[in-house]
Design a protein around this motif. Structure first.
Motif, PDB file in Angstrom:
ATOM      1  N   GLY A   1      39.783  21.930  35.439  1.00  0.00           N
ATOM      2  CA  GLY A   1      40.464  23.276  35.478  1.00  0.00           C
ATOM      3  C   GLY A   1      39.659  23.982  36.666  1.00  0.00           C
ATOM      4  N   VAL A   2      40.123  25.320  36.480  1.00  0.00           N
ATOM      5  CA  VAL A   2      39.642  26.240  37.728  1.00  0.00           C
ATOM      6  C   VAL A   2      39.296  27.371  37.093  1.00  0.00           C
ATOM      7  CG1 VAL A   2      41.917  26.924  38.251  1.00  0.00           C
ATOM      8  CG2 VAL A   2      39.919  27.128  40.028  1.00  0.00           C
ATOM      9  N   PHE A   3      38.108  28.129  37.618  1.00  0.00           N
ATOM     10  CA  PHE A   3      37.642  29.510  37.115  1.00  0.00           C
ATOM     11  C   PHE A   3      38.147  30.374  38.458  1.00  0.00           C
ATOM     12  CE2 PHE A   3      35.251  26.554  34.775  1.00  0.00           C
ATOM     13  CZ  PHE A   3      35.200  27.344  33.269  1.00  0.00           C
ATOM     14  N   VAL A   4      38.810  31.484  38.137  1.00  0.00           N
ATOM     15  CA  VAL A   4      39.023  32.597  39.251  1.00  0.00           C
ATOM     16  C   VAL A   4      38.517  33.852  38.871  1.00  0.00           C
ATOM     17  CG1 VAL A   4      40.985  33.284  40.357  1.00  0.00           C
ATOM     18  CG2 VAL A   4      40.905  31.301  39.335  1.00  0.00           C
ATOM     19  N   LEU A   5      38.061  34.369  40.054  1.00  0.00           N
ATOM     20  CA  LEU A   5      37.652  36.055  39.969  1.00  0.00           C
ATOM     21  C   LEU A   5      38.333  36.690  41.299  1.00  0.00           C
ATOM     22  CD1 LEU A   5      35.157  36.926  41.863  1.00  0.00           C
ATOM     23  CD2 LEU A   5      33.718  35.769  40.005  1.00  0.00           C
ATOM     24  N   VAL A   6      38.386  37.597  40.969  1.00  0.00           N
ATOM     25  CA  VAL A   6      38.964  38.654  41.983  1.00  0.00           C
ATOM     26  C   VAL A   6      38.009  39.942  42.121  1.00  0.00           C
ATOM     27  CG1 VAL A   6      40.614  40.304  43.114  1.00  0.00           C
ATOM     28  CG2 VAL A   6      41.263  38.074  42.166  1.00  0.00           C
TER      29      VAL A   6
ATOM     30  N   ALA B   1      38.502  41.323  37.928  1.00  0.00           N
ATOM     31  CA  ALA B   1      39.407  40.623  37.060  1.00  0.00           C
ATOM     32  C   ALA B   1      38.950  39.030  37.295  1.00  0.00           C
ATOM     33  CB  ALA B   1      40.644  40.667  37.217  1.00  0.00           C
ATOM     34  N   GLU B   2      39.133  38.397  36.118  1.00  0.00           N
ATOM     35  CA  GLU B   2      38.732  36.918  36.180  1.00  0.00           C
ATOM     36  C   GLU B   2      39.455  36.178  34.998  1.00  0.00           C
ATOM     37  OE1 GLU B   2      34.607  36.401  35.128  1.00  0.00           O
ATOM     38  OE2 GLU B   2      34.450  38.406  34.464  1.00  0.00           O
ATOM     39  N   ALA B   3      39.582  34.875  35.302  1.00  0.00           N
ATOM     40  CA  ALA B   3      40.296  33.924  34.385  1.00  0.00           C
ATOM     41  C   ALA B   3      39.656  32.703  34.680  1.00  0.00           C
ATOM     42  CB  ALA B   3      42.046  34.130  34.783  1.00  0.00           C
ATOM     43  N   SER B   4      40.081  32.096  33.510  1.00  0.00           N
ATOM     44  CA  SER B   4      39.840  30.342  33.305  1.00  0.00           C
ATOM     45  C   SER B   4      41.141  29.534  33.018  1.00  0.00           C
ATOM     46  CB  SER B   4      38.721  30.081  32.258  1.00  0.00           C
ATOM     47  OG  SER B   4      38.546  28.817  32.060  1.00  0.00           O
ATOM     48  N   VAL B   5      41.246  28.671  33.880  1.00  0.00           N
ATOM     49  CA  VAL B   5      42.666  27.860  33.254  1.00  0.00           C
ATOM     50  C   VAL B   5      42.529  26.261  33.430  1.00  0.00           C
ATOM     51  CG1 VAL B   5      44.925  27.226  34.274  1.00  0.00           C
ATOM     52  CG2 VAL B   5      43.922  29.561  34.759  1.00  0.00           C
TER      53      VAL B   5
ATOM     54  N   THR C   1      45.637  36.862  38.406  1.00  0.00           N
ATOM     55  CA  THR C   1      44.455  37.460  38.511  1.00  0.00           C
ATOM     56  C   THR C   1      44.172  38.620  39.502  1.00  0.00           C
ATOM     57  OG1 THR C   1      43.356  35.435  37.753  1.00  0.00           O
ATOM     58  CG2 THR C   1      41.870  36.931  38.668  1.00  0.00           C
ATOM     59  N   ALA C   2      44.796  38.316  40.647  1.00  0.00           N
ATOM     60  CA  ALA C   2      44.933  39.270  41.859  1.00  0.00           C
ATOM     61  C   ALA C   2      45.583  40.664  41.495  1.00  0.00           C
ATOM     62  CB  ALA C   2      45.370  38.643  43.132  1.00  0.00           C
ATOM     63  N   LYS C   3      46.845  40.234  40.766  1.00  0.00           N
ATOM     64  CA  LYS C   3      47.697  41.368  40.217  1.00  0.00           C
ATOM     65  C   LYS C   3      46.802  42.053  39.119  1.00  0.00           C
ATOM     66  CE  LYS C   3      52.235  42.080  38.218  1.00  0.00           C
ATOM     67  NZ  LYS C   3      53.475  41.375  37.525  1.00  0.00           N
ATOM     68  N   GLU C   4      46.188  41.332  38.380  1.00  0.00           N
ATOM     69  CA  GLU C   4      45.525  42.280  37.317  1.00  0.00           C
ATOM     70  C   GLU C   4      44.382  43.099  37.885  1.00  0.00           C
ATOM     71  OE1 GLU C   4      42.460  41.135  33.493  1.00  0.00           O
ATOM     72  OE2 GLU C   4      43.609  39.605  34.616  1.00  0.00           O
ATOM     73  N   ALA C   5      43.903  42.730  39.116  1.00  0.00           N
ATOM     74  CA  ALA C   5      42.802  43.629  39.455  1.00  0.00           C
ATOM     75  C   ALA C   5      43.351  44.598  40.413  1.00  0.00           C
ATOM     76  CB  ALA C   5      41.870  42.483  40.480  1.00  0.00           C
ATOM     77  N   GLY C   6      44.789  44.723  40.372  1.00  0.00           N
ATOM     78  CA  GLY C   6      45.369  45.974  41.479  1.00  0.00           C
ATOM     79  C   GLY C   6      45.523  45.338  42.792  1.00  0.00           C
ATOM     80  N   ALA C   7      45.065  44.140  43.201  1.00  0.00           N
ATOM     81  CA  ALA C   7      45.225  43.685  44.629  1.00  0.00           C
ATOM     82  C   ALA C   7      46.443  43.304  45.117  1.00  0.00           C
ATOM     83  CB  ALA C   7      44.212  42.759  44.993  1.00  0.00           C
ATOM     84  N   ASP C   8      46.904  44.207  46.203  1.00  0.00           N
ATOM     85  CA  ASP C   8      48.114  43.883  46.851  1.00  0.00           C
ATOM     86  C   ASP C   8      48.216  42.530  47.528  1.00  0.00           C
ATOM     87  OD1 ASP C   8      49.427  46.030  45.544  1.00  0.00           O
ATOM     88  OD2 ASP C   8      48.848  47.201  47.195  1.00  0.00           O
ATOM     89  N   ARG C   9      46.919  42.359  48.001  1.00  0.00           N
ATOM     90  CA  ARG C   9      46.928  41.155  48.914  1.00  0.00           C
ATOM     91  C   ARG C   9      45.510  40.854  49.003  1.00  0.00           C
ATOM     92  NH1 ARG C   9      44.805  42.078  53.980  1.00  0.00           N
ATOM     93  NH2 ARG C   9      45.633  40.125  54.658  1.00  0.00           N
ATOM     94  N   LEU C  10      45.242  39.696  49.123  1.00  0.00           N
ATOM     95  CA  LEU C  10      43.781  39.193  49.180  1.00  0.00           C
ATOM     96  C   LEU C  10      43.428  38.802  50.540  1.00  0.00           C
ATOM     97  CD1 LEU C  10      44.054  36.337  46.317  1.00  0.00           C
ATOM     98  CD2 LEU C  10      42.804  38.643  46.224  1.00  0.00           C
ATOM     99  N   HIS C  11      42.157  39.478  50.922  1.00  0.00           N
ATOM    100  CA  HIS C  11      41.745  39.399  52.492  1.00  0.00           C
ATOM    101  C   HIS C  11      41.050  37.838  52.515  1.00  0.00           C
ATOM    102  CE1 HIS C  11      38.821  39.582  55.727  1.00  0.00           C
ATOM    103  NE2 HIS C  11      39.742  40.658  56.113  1.00  0.00           N
ATOM    104  N   THR C  12      40.334  37.432  51.685  1.00  0.00           N
ATOM    105  CA  THR C  12      39.614  36.148  51.714  1.00  0.00           C
ATOM    106  C   THR C  12      39.457  35.408  50.425  1.00  0.00           C
ATOM    107  OG1 THR C  12      38.171  37.331  53.615  1.00  0.00           O
ATOM    108  CG2 THR C  12      37.273  35.114  52.682  1.00  0.00           C
TER     109      THR C  12
END
Length: 430
Positions: A91-96, A105-109, A131-142
């Motif tokens: 799987g994958v772990f994600v954080l923003v 925000a973070e998630a585990s899938v 996860t980006a949406k949950e963090a309120g990020a309109d876009r990700l830079h990196t």
């Protein structure tokens, strides 16, 4: 040749931004004190950075009277949002985070082994978007990705590695397509773990060390004179393929069975625990092996070395020892199951560590991953004692303080550094 006025301004701006990153909000007076710049120069750089949208007033200092001198300046943290991924077989772990690395925000899938490449990639990419949406990020830079396997030093791409899911190699391209404005980078997971241990963990005082990753599989990362070494093909640290005694076979170019992996990987730890009569969890992966070791450490005691029959001998510590215990010689015969297990595991880990020490003489080995963290100072001390008997090169052995979270932290640090290098890049701001 002295720097031009525009270059000097750019250097001063970068210095101030780094201070705000590491020290937090500062007044203009504090910036003056920390940079050594004149008051007018600091006033100019504060005006430039504010106009550029990089810093803003975030409050007032309680030590100052109200007014311009009391204003606290901080980095505009929502100027850019970052994502970090820890990609694993299952799987994958994600954080923003924001620009300074504060997790929003973070998630585990989980992704099953029978999931096809397309669906698996879609699940991972969708997790990043959610996860980006949950963090309120309109876009990700990196976006920084940590993954098992070799990274091609010429292209930066994850190379085809036997035994790893095909979706791993497709993920970065899929993220780049779905997030066209983002900068996506991939790095070997063990290298990222070493970066995190050096910046935030057990190796913070070390410019030269080796991280020995102990989890589901085994690996190593080499940091020499503050620089991560990747090797000609990106394979520095593939210690799982190291031929070692005690395995009954040799590894191949596509299979590390028969190498050090067969002595210290999660499955091998589970088999060793069973031989010693210890209870096993339902699943022997990295976390499962760590659970076995935590139980053994708790039974043996975490305040000294394991002694035949169970009593613990005394522990002496040096000044600046960082918690590594120095223990007497091991006597595995007649010990309780936990003691036999820990001594045998230390024997195995020391075989791989001794090979690395003999070639690199790093002075410090960090036992990383879930297993290294679970073993703590007790297991680290047992490995160190064996290295002292096996090698003339004095080597300190430390337990990881970040464990399995180190990969995700390293991915975030890498993403943050890259974003800040671009946004804080020296340039003339008139």
């Amino acid at each position: 040749m002295p720097a031009s006025p525009s270059t000097a301004r750019a250097i001063n701006d970068r210095q101030a931004l780094r201070l705000l990153q590491h020290e937090g909000p500062l007044t203009a007076g504090q910036l003056k004190q920390l940079t050594g710049l004149s008051r007018p120069t600091v006033a100019d750089l504060v005006e430039r950075l504010t106009a550029a949208g990089l810093i803003t007033v975030v409050g007032e200092s309680g030590e100052q009277r109200r007014g311009p001198n009391a204003r606290l300046y901080g980095i505009v943290t929502d100027r850019a949002h970052l994502a970090a991924l820890d990609v694993r077989t299952e799987g994958v772990f994600v954080l923003v985070s924001d620009l300074v690395g504060r997790v929003l925000a973070e998630a585990s899938v989980p992704i099953g082994g029978d999931t096809g490449t397309g669906p698996a990639v879609e699940q991972a990419v969708a997790a990043v978007e959610r996860t980006a949406k949950e963090a309120g990020a309109d876009r990700l830079h990196t976006v920084g990705i940590g993954a098992p396997g070799l990274i091609d030093p010429a292209t930066g791409d994850l190379r085809d590695s036997g035994g790893l899911p095909a979706w791993h190699r497709s993920l970065a391209a899929a993220l780049q397509e779905r997030l066209p404005g983002a900068r996506v980078t991939v790095e070997n997971e063990t290298n990222l773990a070493a970066l995190a241990e050096q910046r935030e963990g057990a190796a913070r005082d070390r410019d030269t060390f080796v991280l020995l990753w102990l989890g589901h599989g085994v690996g190593a990362a080499v940091v020499l004179d503050g620089t991560l070494r990747r090797g000609a093909s990106g394979g520095t640290g593939e210690i799982g393929f190291l031929p070692v005694p005690g395995t009954g076979s040799l590894p191949s170019a596509t299979d590390c069975d028969g190498g050090f992996h067969s002595l210290a990987g999660a499955a091998a730890i589970g088999s060793l625990a069973a031989e010693c009569g210890l209870p096993l969890p339902a699943t022997i992966d990295g976390p499962g092996a760590a659970a076995v070791i935590r139980g053994a450490v708790a039974e043996a005691g975490d305040s000294g070395a394991v002694h035949p029959g169970g009593p613990l001998v005394g522990v002496t510590r040096r000044s600046g020892d960082s918690g590594t215990a120095h223990r007497g010689a091991a006597h595995p015969d007649g010990e309780r199951p936990a003691g036999r297990f820990l001594h045998a595991l230390a024997d195995r880990i020391a075989i791989g560590a001794a090979s690395v020490v003999a070639v690199l003489d790093p002075g410090c080995v960090v036992l990383g991953g879930e297993v290294g963290q679970a073993g703590g100072p007790l297991l680290a001390g047992l490995v160190e004692e064996r290295l002292r008997r096996m090698s003339p090169l004095l080597t300190e052995v430390r337990a990881s303080t970040l464990g399995g979270t180190a990969v995700l932290r390293g991915a975030l640090l890498t993403a943050r550094d890259r974003a800040q290098d671009e946004l804080f890049a020296p340039r003339d701001r008139n």
